[in-house]
Design an enzyme around this catalytic site. Sequence first.
Site, PDB file in Angstrom:
ATOM      1  CB  SER A 247      -4.601   2.494  -3.071  1.00  0.00           C
ATOM      2  OG  SER A 247      -5.331   2.930  -4.199  1.00  0.00           O
ATOM      3  CG  ASP A 322      -5.591  -3.801  -7.799  1.00  0.00           C
ATOM      4  OD1 ASP A 322      -6.587  -3.172  -8.195  1.00  0.00           O
ATOM      5  OD2 ASP A 322      -4.747  -3.318  -7.023  1.00  0.00           O
ATOM      6  CG  HIS A 418      19.366   2.763   3.080  1.00  0.00           C
ATOM      7  ND1 HIS A 418      18.728   2.033   4.065  1.00  0.00           N
ATOM      8  CD2 HIS A 418      18.713   3.959   3.020  1.00  0.00           C
ATOM      9  CE1 HIS A 418      17.726   2.738   4.561  1.00  0.00           C
ATOM     10  NE2 HIS A 418      17.698   3.905   3.948  1.00  0.00           N
TER      11      HIS A 418
END
EC number: 3.1.1.111
Length: 469
Positions: A247, A322, A418
Amino acid sequence: MCVICFVKALVRVFKIYLTASYTYPFRGWPVAFRWDDVRAVGRSSSHRALTCAAAAAGVWLLRDETLGGDALGRPPRGARSQAQCLLQQLRELPGQLASYALAHSLGRWLVYPGSVSLMTRALLPLLQQGQERLVERYHGRRAKLVACDGNEIDTMFMDRRQHPGSHVHGPRLVICCEGNAGFYEMGCLSAPLEAGYSVLGWNHPGFGSSTGVPFPQHDANAMDVVVEYALHRLHFPPAHLVVYGWSVGGFTATWATMTYPELGALVLDATFDDLVPLALKVMPHSWKGLVVRTVREHFNLNVAEQLCCYPGPVLLLRRTQDDVVSTSGRLRPLSPGDVEGNRGNELLLRLLEHRYPVVMAREGRAVVTRWLRAGSLAQEAAFYARYRVDEDWCLALLRSYRARCEEELEGEEALGPHGPAFPWLVGQGLSSRRRRRLALFLARKHLKNVEATHFSPLEPEEFQLPWRL
């Protein structure tokens, strides 16, 4: 006293000691780690958090370095006279005062209801039970951290590195960022904890025993000291750190991975791209101008913008029931299968458009948008199957592109922790049909649907690490 009675008494004393260890007033706890404890080992300037003075000016100062934008409050460019500047400031003063008053009263209570003292008092028995469970069942270690603005942050660490059978997940630490009414004692950390990961939970400033007031800049300061604590005191390598935000916790989670791009992975659960659409949903329409200004100046939870600054693996968990992060309708129950207004959709589109702009141009964005309308796992799978996506071909294409980039950038800083930096221009020269298939493949790898409401606890098997190419 018999031997059995002695053992019982010893066990009772031990339980009293454990109970005292987490019910003792937090203000009396010794400080385990400070934000400046790592200065002696050469802290990188790129990981600069806000100073006490800068915290009052907002998180914009911190974003300026990473996002490359103009800092808030920087003198305007050009030859504007001081009189014009003064006149402009006087014109904006009433709006600024109204925005400040709203932010420090009703606004803060709505954005961070967990900081209301009445709620903390009501939940105190449950919070103590949660601490008891973490300490006794998972051998949790509570610690007090001090952020650069002086706030004391309450944390709980569960170390699973030496836990039997945890050789797969235990070496990874999941830093959990709770929602606006969540506490580590009874929050989202239960899913990765029960899945076998090492877990570090912390409470927002003003939540539980953490001191301060929960504004974005203070949240960023708290997150900064939590990450430094994990790296330098708990001794987890950056690649083994997974940041999990639920959230509103998506703001601090994306801030951490934006500021520390070498962190291993990011998982966002039931979060949103921007707070403004959600704030406008619950506030009167006549307040639109004031609401937008208040959010932008005091609660600028720019999750999508920060997410695009992280180059590592990302997984978005979208909850199909949701109604909290959905803008469908206005203050009415969400109809079953209505996921079109979920702000997680915009978050995925922003991420994919940043990372794969060629694939997501026109046909790619359109097909992903239609795929996001699937209101159930069955509808999603049927839509995906209709396009006959060849996953082996998609993987081969992406790996081939990455290999070419690594050859061209070998030995250069642009390679990053990465691999080659985003955006990737993969997909040039492909037909529209193949671009659509590749876009669907990427969307499914970055977003996972969970049939649950916003506040339902995530099941341990639902918590997964992001896809890696």
